[in-house]
Design a protein around this motif. Structure first.
Motif, PDB file in Angstrom:
ATOM      1  N   TYR A 133      -0.119 -27.955 -21.229  1.00 19.07           N
ATOM      2  CA  TYR A 133      -1.396 -27.925 -21.885  1.00 19.07           C
ATOM      3  C   TYR A 133      -2.521 -27.986 -20.735  1.00 19.07           C
ATOM      4  N   CYS A 156      -8.564 -33.293 -23.201  1.00 22.42           N
ATOM      5  CA  CYS A 156      -7.612 -33.358 -23.657  1.00 22.42           C
ATOM      6  C   CYS A 156      -7.231 -34.763 -23.839  1.00 22.42           C
ATOM      7  N   LEU A 160      -0.121 -37.080 -22.021  1.00 20.96           N
ATOM      8  CA  LEU A 160       0.296 -35.765 -21.403  1.00 20.96           C
ATOM      9  C   LEU A 160       1.215 -35.445 -20.878  1.00 20.96           C
ATOM     10  N   ILE A 199      -1.639 -35.964 -29.226  1.00 21.89           N
ATOM     11  CA  ILE A 199      -2.763 -35.693 -28.215  1.00 21.89           C
ATOM     12  C   ILE A 199      -4.164 -35.688 -28.951  1.00 21.89           C
TER      13      ILE A 199
END
Length: 242
Positions: A133, A156, A160, A199
């Protein structure tokens, strides 16, 4: 206020316009139009997932409906010999009914790296393909700034890196004045469906200021608060690229 409200909704009537433009004379007709617009956008988003669609505009009149698709890949939208767009017109016509004439056209996006919705979709796609990410976010910011954006912010949130607890990561470059109404802010959001959960991706892109220019003699006299329709009042956008 800038972080709690959709920046496009906050600037409607100032430097942004509505994605759906029509008038309903009754509550029943309003509900019908709203349902048709939602089904149409869901259909186009599902069928044109690979066409890089950033925005769908819908205009209505009593006799016809016009749909404008903002896409960075018009070739994918049209298809071979126009087969794809013809199939989409038939599917949308079923939603709208046979009483209204459908007009569907496309608007090509020449600089997709500064479109917030396309950036969000790209990051979500990379997350689903198990790209790191941090790498996806930083690369998108770098491409956007090189393409002429004044500032980009990306958030975001979720599990993660396959972590046990959800968290939120924020990266930004340049300035993103969300509380300034004259700033041209583009906003987009997308959801990445991964094996560990969903996400969420949110993107803000600052493209410059939309300012009102006053004549030199009016500035010298110190006049302020002039309306946009008065003589000598010009609305101009600050260039995003040098």
């Amino acid at each position: 206020m800038g972080q709690k409200v959709n920046p496009i909704c906050l600037r409607l009537g100032i430097n942004k316009t509505w994605a759906s433009r029509w008038f309903a004379s009754s509550k029943a007709l309003y509900r019908e139009y709203l349902r048709e617009d939602r089904k149409t956008r869901e259909l186009l988003k599902r069928e044109l997932a690979s066409a890089a669609v950033a925005r769908v505009d819908i205009e209505r009149s009593p006799e016809w409906v016009r749909i404008g698709i903002h896409t960075a890949r018009p070739g994918v939208l049209i298809g071979r010999r126009g087969e794809n767009i013809q199939r989409l017109q038939e599917a949308v016509q079923q939603i709208l009914g046979s009483q209204k004439q459908l007009k569907m056209d496309y608007i090509e996006i020449t600089n997709p790296y500064v479109q917030a919705q396309l950036i969000a979709d790209s990051i979500a796609f990379q997350l689903e393909k198990r790209v790191a990410y941090r790498r996806a976010m930083k690369r998108s910011i770098q491409q956007g700034m090189e393409a002429g954006a004044k500032g980009i912010k990306i958030i975001c949130g979720g599990r993660l890196g396959r972590s046990e607890m959800k968290r939120q990561e924020t990266y930004r470059d340049g300035k993103v004045p969300l509380g300034t109404l004259r700033s041209d802010i583009d906003f987009g959001e997308a959801t990445a469906h991964t094996t560990t959960g969903c996400i969420g991706v949110k993107v803000w892109v600052y493209k410059g200021d939309v300012i009102r220019l006053k004549p030199a003699e009016q500035v010298a006299r110190g006049r302020s608060g002039l309306r946009a329709q008065e003589p000598g009042f010009v609305s101009a956008a600050v260039p995003t690229a040098s």
